[in-house]
Design an enzyme around this catalytic site. Structure first.
Site, PDB file in Angstrom:
ATOM      1  CB  ILE A  90      -7.075  17.466   1.525  1.00  0.00           C
ATOM      2  CG1 ILE A  90      -6.110  18.023   0.628  1.00  0.00           C
ATOM      3  CG2 ILE A  90      -6.597  15.739   1.444  1.00  0.00           C
ATOM      4  CD1 ILE A  90      -4.423  17.789   1.057  1.00  0.00           C
ATOM      5  CB  THR A  91     -12.399  14.609   1.909  1.00  0.00           C
ATOM      6  OG1 THR A  91     -12.021  13.623   0.613  1.00  0.00           O
ATOM      7  CG2 THR A  91     -13.155  15.890   1.286  1.00  0.00           C
ATOM      8  N   GLY A  92     -10.561  13.678   4.226  1.00  0.00           N
ATOM      9  CA  GLY A  92      -9.965  12.376   4.776  1.00  0.00           C
ATOM     10  C   GLY A  92      -8.521  12.746   4.937  1.00  0.00           C
ATOM     11  CB  ALA A  93      -6.487  15.911   5.407  1.00  0.00           C
ATOM     12  CB  SER A  95      -5.189   8.618   8.611  1.00  0.00           C
ATOM     13  OG  SER A  95      -6.117   8.074   7.965  1.00  0.00           O
ATOM     14  N   GLY A  96      -3.057   8.583   6.723  1.00  0.00           N
ATOM     15  CA  GLY A  96      -2.714   8.012   5.315  1.00  0.00           C
ATOM     16  C   GLY A  96      -2.512   9.093   4.286  1.00  0.00           C
ATOM     17  CE1 TYR A 273     -11.589   1.572  -1.157  1.00  0.00           C
ATOM     18  CE2 TYR A 273     -10.658   0.182  -2.643  1.00  0.00           C
ATOM     19  CZ  TYR A 273     -10.482   1.308  -1.846  1.00  0.00           C
ATOM     20  OH  TYR A 273      -9.367   2.077  -2.104  1.00  0.00           O
TER      21      TYR A 273
HETATM   22  P1  NDP Z   1      -7.092   5.963   5.293  1.00  0.00           P
HETATM   23  O1  NDP Z   1      -7.919   5.036   5.980  1.00  0.00           O
HETATM   24  O2  NDP Z   1      -5.650   6.323   5.993  1.00  0.00           O
HETATM   25  O3  NDP Z   1      -7.662   7.336   4.917  1.00  0.00           O
HETATM   26  C1  NDP Z   1      -8.936   7.495   4.643  1.00  0.00           C
HETATM   27  C2  NDP Z   1      -9.142   8.836   5.271  1.00  0.00           C
HETATM   28  O4  NDP Z   1     -10.744   8.795   5.016  1.00  0.00           O
HETATM   29  C3  NDP Z   1      -9.328   9.087   6.759  1.00  0.00           C
HETATM   30  O5  NDP Z   1      -9.072  10.263   7.122  1.00  0.00           O
HETATM   31  C4  NDP Z   1     -10.911   8.786   7.177  1.00  0.00           C
HETATM   32  O6  NDP Z   1     -10.984   9.522   8.316  1.00  0.00           O
HETATM   33  C5  NDP Z   1     -11.336   9.384   6.103  1.00  0.00           C
HETATM   34  N1  NDP Z   1     -13.032   8.898   5.979  1.00  0.00           N
HETATM   35  C6  NDP Z   1     -13.464   7.879   5.971  1.00  0.00           C
HETATM   36  N2  NDP Z   1     -14.881   8.054   6.238  1.00  0.00           N
HETATM   37  C7  NDP Z   1     -15.014   9.216   5.982  1.00  0.00           C
HETATM   38  C8  NDP Z   1     -16.182  10.131   6.414  1.00  0.00           C
HETATM   39  N3  NDP Z   1     -17.606   9.581   6.543  1.00  0.00           N
HETATM   40  N4  NDP Z   1     -16.190  11.431   6.194  1.00  0.00           N
HETATM   41  C9  NDP Z   1     -15.007  12.074   6.261  1.00  0.00           C
HETATM   42  N5  NDP Z   1     -13.819  11.391   6.145  1.00  0.00           N
HETATM   43  C10 NDP Z   1     -13.765   9.958   6.044  1.00  0.00           C
HETATM   44  O7  NDP Z   1      -6.840   5.268   3.923  1.00  0.00           O
HETATM   45  P2  NDP Z   1      -5.788   5.702   2.730  1.00  0.00           P
HETATM   46  O8  NDP Z   1      -5.116   6.800   2.749  1.00  0.00           O
HETATM   47  O9  NDP Z   1      -5.340   4.539   2.010  1.00  0.00           O
HETATM   48  O10 NDP Z   1      -6.813   5.966   1.453  1.00  0.00           O
HETATM   49  C11 NDP Z   1      -6.873   7.409   0.913  1.00  0.00           C
HETATM   50  C12 NDP Z   1      -7.407   7.376  -0.508  1.00  0.00           C
HETATM   51  O11 NDP Z   1      -6.316   6.595  -1.187  1.00  0.00           O
HETATM   52  C13 NDP Z   1      -8.706   6.684  -0.466  1.00  0.00           C
HETATM   53  O12 NDP Z   1      -9.702   7.170  -1.725  1.00  0.00           O
HETATM   54  C14 NDP Z   1      -8.336   5.193  -1.277  1.00  0.00           C
HETATM   55  O13 NDP Z   1      -9.168   4.655  -2.171  1.00  0.00           O
HETATM   56  C15 NDP Z   1      -7.238   5.491  -2.092  1.00  0.00           C
HETATM   57  N6  NDP Z   1      -6.373   4.680  -2.288  1.00  0.00           N
HETATM   58  C16 NDP Z   1      -5.502   3.882  -1.412  1.00  0.00           C
HETATM   59  C17 NDP Z   1      -4.586   3.044  -1.606  1.00  0.00           C
HETATM   60  C18 NDP Z   1      -3.853   2.099  -0.486  1.00  0.00           C
HETATM   61  O14 NDP Z   1      -3.140   1.273  -1.114  1.00  0.00           O
HETATM   62  N7  NDP Z   1      -4.077   2.426   0.658  1.00  0.00           N
HETATM   63  C19 NDP Z   1      -4.419   2.535  -3.236  1.00  0.00           C
HETATM   64  C20 NDP Z   1      -4.961   3.138  -4.016  1.00  0.00           C
HETATM   65  C21 NDP Z   1      -6.045   4.255  -3.588  1.00  0.00           C
HETATM   66  P3  NDP Z   1     -10.558   8.753   9.799  1.00  0.00           P
HETATM   67  O15 NDP Z   1      -9.289   9.251   9.944  1.00  0.00           O
HETATM   68  O16 NDP Z   1     -11.586   9.557  10.668  1.00  0.00           O
HETATM   69  O17 NDP Z   1     -10.851   7.306   9.750  1.00  0.00           O
HETATM   70 MG1  PMR Z   2      -3.794  -6.644  -4.792  1.00  0.00          MG
HETATM   71  C1  PMR Z   2       1.034  -6.127  -9.249  1.00  0.00           C
HETATM   72  C2  PMR Z   2      -0.164  -6.680  -8.611  1.00  0.00           C
HETATM   73  C3  PMR Z   2      -0.653  -6.029  -7.349  1.00  0.00           C
HETATM   74  C4  PMR Z   2      -0.826  -4.528  -7.030  1.00  0.00           C
HETATM   75  C5  PMR Z   2      -0.285  -3.578  -7.736  1.00  0.00           C
HETATM   76  C6  PMR Z   2      -1.887  -4.700  -6.079  1.00  0.00           C
HETATM   77  C7  PMR Z   2      -2.324  -3.559  -5.420  1.00  0.00           C
HETATM   78  N1  PMR Z   2      -2.361  -5.941  -5.809  1.00  0.00           N
HETATM   79  C8  PMR Z   2      -1.757  -6.676  -6.741  1.00  0.00           C
HETATM   80  C9  PMR Z   2      -1.857  -8.326  -6.853  1.00  0.00           C
HETATM   81  C10 PMR Z   2      -2.460  -9.059  -6.067  1.00  0.00           C
HETATM   82  N2  PMR Z   2      -3.403  -8.586  -4.947  1.00  0.00           N
HETATM   83  C11 PMR Z   2      -2.538 -10.232  -5.989  1.00  0.00           C
HETATM   84  C12 PMR Z   2      -1.828 -11.190  -7.138  1.00  0.00           C
HETATM   85  C13 PMR Z   2      -3.365 -10.590  -5.001  1.00  0.00           C
HETATM   86  C14 PMR Z   2      -3.795 -12.403  -4.658  1.00  0.00           C
HETATM   87  C15 PMR Z   2      -2.839 -12.923  -3.594  1.00  0.00           C
HETATM   88  C16 PMR Z   2      -3.877  -9.900  -4.402  1.00  0.00           C
HETATM   89  C17 PMR Z   2      -4.473  -9.598  -3.295  1.00  0.00           C
HETATM   90  C18 PMR Z   2      -5.105  -8.602  -2.756  1.00  0.00           C
HETATM   91  C19 PMR Z   2      -6.232  -8.378  -1.588  1.00  0.00           C
HETATM   92  C20 PMR Z   2      -6.650  -9.716  -0.845  1.00  0.00           C
HETATM   93  N3  PMR Z   2      -4.877  -7.313  -3.292  1.00  0.00           N
HETATM   94  C21 PMR Z   2      -5.610  -6.484  -2.388  1.00  0.00           C
HETATM   95  C22 PMR Z   2      -6.335  -7.131  -1.416  1.00  0.00           C
HETATM   96  C23 PMR Z   2      -7.091  -6.202  -0.768  1.00  0.00           C
HETATM   97  O1  PMR Z   2      -7.887  -6.517   0.232  1.00  0.00           O
HETATM   98  C24 PMR Z   2      -6.652  -4.740  -1.236  1.00  0.00           C
HETATM   99  C25 PMR Z   2      -7.963  -4.121  -1.911  1.00  0.00           C
HETATM  100  O2  PMR Z   2      -8.429  -4.492  -3.004  1.00  0.00           O
HETATM  101  O3  PMR Z   2      -8.550  -2.971  -1.136  1.00  0.00           O
HETATM  102  C26 PMR Z   2      -9.477  -2.589  -2.017  1.00  0.00           C
HETATM  103  C27 PMR Z   2      -5.719  -5.101  -2.362  1.00  0.00           C
HETATM  104  C28 PMR Z   2      -4.792  -4.352  -3.240  1.00  0.00           C
HETATM  105  N4  PMR Z   2      -4.154  -4.479  -3.952  1.00  0.00           N
HETATM  106  C29 PMR Z   2      -3.420  -3.382  -4.486  1.00  0.00           C
HETATM  107  C30 PMR Z   2      -4.028  -2.434  -4.080  1.00  0.00           C
HETATM  108  C31 PMR Z   2      -3.656  -1.089  -4.428  1.00  0.00           C
HETATM  109  C32 PMR Z   2      -4.830  -2.737  -2.843  1.00  0.00           C
HETATM  110  C33 PMR Z   2      -5.583  -1.884  -2.149  1.00  0.00           C
HETATM  111  C34 PMR Z   2      -5.919  -0.683  -2.389  1.00  0.00           C
HETATM  112  C35 PMR Z   2      -7.081   0.063  -3.382  1.00  0.00           C
HETATM  113  O4  PMR Z   2      -7.204  -0.341  -4.334  1.00  0.00           O
HETATM  114  O5  PMR Z   2      -7.396   0.813  -2.831  1.00  0.00           O
END
Ligand code: NDP
Ligand code: PMR
Length: 398
Positions: A90-93, A95-96, A273
């Protein structure tokens, strides 16, 4: 240097219905509870895991004969055959989502997790604070923002002799507030360079190892997201993902001879991103078309839900970090806890029912998985093929 040594040892236009209201603000990266506060790092775990693994593989090799079912070990005590532990990278394990998935898999006792992380100490502390027991994981250094590091990681992994049953490409960086681009070691814009190109090289180099696996179900999972899919409300929040005609990618994404954005436009960290997530989802489908039939590997992507508390938003402004979780919990109802999201990804790793290849998984409000629709761009076969070919050139595979 110490790190290198460590490396050797061990969405239709729809609103998602996830409505989990688990409200613990536990993410250490956000709220300043440094994982480094209180833990003594024990490097011996990595060495011990390797030793135990070697003993185990010895047993596997000694006992696997033509008459044995694959991937099984026979107990020396009662002679019963059981499935060996699966090996999952698992890459990036650290955190999160990655950490929560590692924890969920470790708790089953059926998996050995290789935490592929850029910060060894952070990963070790994270594993300990998650309560993972040492025999269930090995930390290996991997910086996806350096292709050399990816190659070194792959070499170390191959040298370890450990089988590879599942690879999870989870790590990502998100730079929504960056005014100027930053770059990977090879000079690619950081988000696409890390989230897509680093993982592309990693998966390509490890494909053979997955192919060799005798595990009942071998999988390559690339984490996608709703925000890369413009057939959703979330995917229509500006800036929207758009790869255009790929002219920036074709030019090397370095901002010198070409734009540092895939579509050739001006730098925008949030768009970069989202573009990288489209590449992740297209890459998974291209892998499926090219290799599923031949190798039997299951290729999958997923949207785990909005895990609004993770470190992904570390570079966002403080007000966003404060308001985003309640916004997702109470307004969009798209919020999921890290724990719940980890269980979802763990299902994609190990559930016998989720073996269909080429699928982008999502979960409904009852946390039941379903095959989701990707946007037009994120399912564009021609684009997927071009990205594959351009990426091969950029990472030195063609
Ligand atoms: P986190 O920031 O918690 O986790 C990201 C991980 O990636 C960290 O472990 C970080 O390491 C690692 N990482 C970043 N850069 C590198 C690098 N150069 N080499 C190796 N590892 C690296 O974020 P999330 O857990 O939220 O994100 C995990 C995945 O989930 C991503 O693919 C994201 O796009 C996806 N995702 C997240 C959503 C959300 O709402 N959070 C929604 C949809 C998808 P370090 O701990 O060292 O910073
Ligand atoms: Mg979003 C059903 C509505 C929905 C969901 C499921 C997400 C998920 N977001 C929704 C709606 C909205 N967002 C709306 C209406 C707005 C305007 C107010 C909004 C805004 C917003 C911002 C500024 N949302 C965001 C951001 C981010 O910076 C996040 C992002 O785009 O990261 C790339 C984000 C996100 N919204 C989500 C999810 C899952 C994210 C972040 C994570 C991702 O795609 O990895």
């Amino acid at each position: 240097m110490a790190l290198q040594t460590a490396a050797l040892v061990p969405a239709t236009f729809s609103v998602p219905k996830e409505g989990k209201f688990s409200a613990s603000f536990k993410d250490s990266t956000f709220f300043g509870v440094s994982l480094s506060d209180s833990v003594n790092v024990d490097f011996s775990s990595a060495f011990r895991c390797k030793r135990e693994f070697n003993q185990m593989t010895g047993a596997v090799r000694a006992q696997t004969t033509a008459t044995e079912a694959p991937a099984t070990i026979r107990s020396a005590v009662d002679g019963k055959k059981t499935l060996r532990k699966g090996s999952v990278i698992i890459t990036g394990a650290s955190s999160g989502l990655g950490l929560a998935t590692a924890k969920a898999l470790a708790e089953t006792g059926k998996w050995h997790i290789i935490m592929a992380c850029r910060d060894f100490l952070k990963a070790e502390r994270a594993a300990k604070s998650a309560g993972m027991s040492k025999e269930n994981y090995t930390i290996m250094h991997l910086d996806l923002a350096s292709l050399d590091s990816v190659r070194q990681f792959v070499d170390s992994y191959k040298r370890s002799g450990r089988p590879l049953d599942v690879l999870v490409c989870n790590a990502a960086v998100y730079q929504p507030t960056a005014k100027d681009p930053s770059f990977t070691a090879e000079g690619f814009e950081l988000s696409v360079g890390t989230n897509h190109l680093g993982h592309f090289l990693l998966s390509r180099l490890l494909l053979e190892d997955l192919k060799q696996s005798d595990y009942p179900s071998k999988r390559l999972i690339i984490v996608g997201s709703i925000t890369g899919n413009t057939n959703t409300l979330a995917g229509n929040v500006p800036p929207k993902a758009n790869l255009g005609d790929l002219r920036g990618l074709a030019g090397g994404l370095n901002g010198l001879n070409s734009s540092n954005m895939i579509d050739g436009g001006e730098f925008d960290g949030a768009k970069a991103y989202k573009d990288s997530k489209v590449c992740n989802m297209l890459t998974m489908q291209e892998f499926h078309r090219r290799f599923h039939e031949e190798t039997g590997i299951t290729f999958a992507s997923l949207y785990p839900g909005c895990i609004a508390t993770t470190g992904l938003f570390r570079e966002h402004i403080p007000l966003f970090r404060l308001l985003f979780p309640p916004f997702q919990k109470y307004i969009t109802k798209g919020f999921v806890s890290e724990e719940e999201a980890g269980k979802r990804l763990a299902q994609v790793v190990s559930e016998p029912s989720l073996t269909k290849s080429g699928v982008y998984w999502s979960w409904n409000k009852d946390s039941a998985s379903f095959e989701n629709q990707l946007s037009q761009e994120a399912s564009d076969e021609e684009k997927a093929r071009k990205i594959w070919e351009l990426s091969e050139k950029l990472v030195g595979l063609a």
